[in-house]
Enzyme design. Structure first.
Site, PDB file in Angstrom:
ATOM      1  N   HIS A  15      79.145 -33.629-107.259  1.00  0.00           N
ATOM      2  CA  HIS A  15      80.398 -32.745-107.021  1.00  0.00           C
ATOM      3  C   HIS A  15      80.541 -31.986-108.318  1.00  0.00           C
ATOM      4  O   HIS A  15      80.243 -32.162-109.331  1.00  0.00           O
ATOM      5  CB  HIS A  15      81.534 -33.403-106.709  1.00  0.00           C
ATOM      6  N   GLU A  34      83.230 -31.512-110.186  1.00  0.00           N
ATOM      7  CA  GLU A  34      84.048 -32.283-111.519  1.00  0.00           C
ATOM      8  C   GLU A  34      83.101 -33.134-112.039  1.00  0.00           C
ATOM      9  O   GLU A  34      82.897 -33.424-113.425  1.00  0.00           O
ATOM     10  CB  GLU A  34      85.079 -32.936-110.751  1.00  0.00           C
ATOM     11  N   CYS A  65      88.427 -34.770-105.301  1.00  0.00           N
ATOM     12  CA  CYS A  65      88.275 -35.974-103.866  1.00  0.00           C
ATOM     13  C   CYS A  65      88.574 -37.260-105.025  1.00  0.00           C
ATOM     14  O   CYS A  65      88.532 -37.132-105.934  1.00  0.00           O
ATOM     15  CB  CYS A  65      86.817 -35.665-103.306  1.00  0.00           C
ATOM     16  N   CYS A  72      85.753 -37.972-107.492  1.00  0.00           N
ATOM     17  CA  CYS A  72      86.249 -37.115-108.644  1.00  0.00           C
ATOM     18  C   CYS A  72      87.298 -37.595-109.651  1.00  0.00           C
ATOM     19  O   CYS A  72      87.176 -37.626-110.928  1.00  0.00           O
ATOM     20  CB  CYS A  72      86.054 -35.604-108.227  1.00  0.00           C
TER      21      CYS A  72
END
Length: 151
Positions: free
Chosen positions: A52, A54, A82, A85
Site C-alpha cells: 500500500h 503508506e 487501512c 497501514c
C-alpha cells in the site's frame, strides 16, 4: 507556487495509477517540512497485498534514514489508512496522519476497508490461544537478549 506534501502524495498516486501499479493511493513521510519518504500503491505491480502507499512511503523513509523509527514525522496520504497501514504508521512512531479521502470514499470506488475495520471489532471472538507458555518462554528469552531493540 510551492507544492504541499499532499500534492506530492497525489502525484505519487497518479503515477501509480497511470502505470497500472494499483489504486489511487499515494503517501509521503515528512520531517521538518522535508519529504523523506515517498510511496504509492504497488499491489498490482508486485502482486503483493502489503504494498500500500503508506507502507511503501514508510519503507522508503526507513531506508533513507537508516532506522525503523520515524518519530517526529508526519504522513500525508490520499486516503484514510487501512488497518494494516495504520498499524505500520503507529509502529513507526509517526505522529500525525493527514488524509485526503476517508474510508467511505474508498468504499465508493470499490475498496473494502470497512470489512477490515468490522473484523477488527470482532477479533476477540476469533483469537484462539495456543501454547501460550511456550510463547511466553520465547518472549522471556527475547527480553533477556543483551542490546535488544524495542519498537
Amino acid at each position: 507556487m510551492k507544492k504541499s506534501p499532499m500534492d506530492a502524495a497525489i502525484q505519487e498516486a497518479e503515477y501509480g495509477m497511470e502505470n497500472g501499479h494499483g489504486g489511487p493511493f499515494g503517501a509521503v513521510v515528512v520531517r521538518d517540512g522535508k519529504i523523506i519518504g515517498r510511496g504509492h500503491n504497488r499491489v498490482l505491480l508486485y502482486r503483493d497485498p502489503t504494498c500500500h502507499g503508506e507502507i511503501e512511503a514508510i519503507r522508503d523513509a526507513c531506508r533513507k534514514t537508516g532506522t525503523h523509527s520515524l518519530e517526529g514525522t508526519d504522513i500525508y496520504t490520499t486516503s484514510e489508512p487501512c488497518p494494516m497501514c495504520l498499524g505500520a504508521i503507529l509502529w513507526a512512531g509517526i505522529r500525525n496522519i493527514y488524509i485526503g479521502c476517508n474510508r467511505e470514499d474508498a468504499e465508493d470506488i470499490g475498496f473494502r476497508d470497512r470489512v477490515f475495520y468490522d473484523t477488527m471489532n470482532q477479533m476477540a471472538y476469533r483469537l484462539i490461544p495456543l501454547q501460550r507458555e511456550d510463547c511466553l518462554a520465547l518472549f522471556a528469552r527475547y527480553k533477556a537478549l543483551p542490546g535488544r531493540e524495542t519498537y
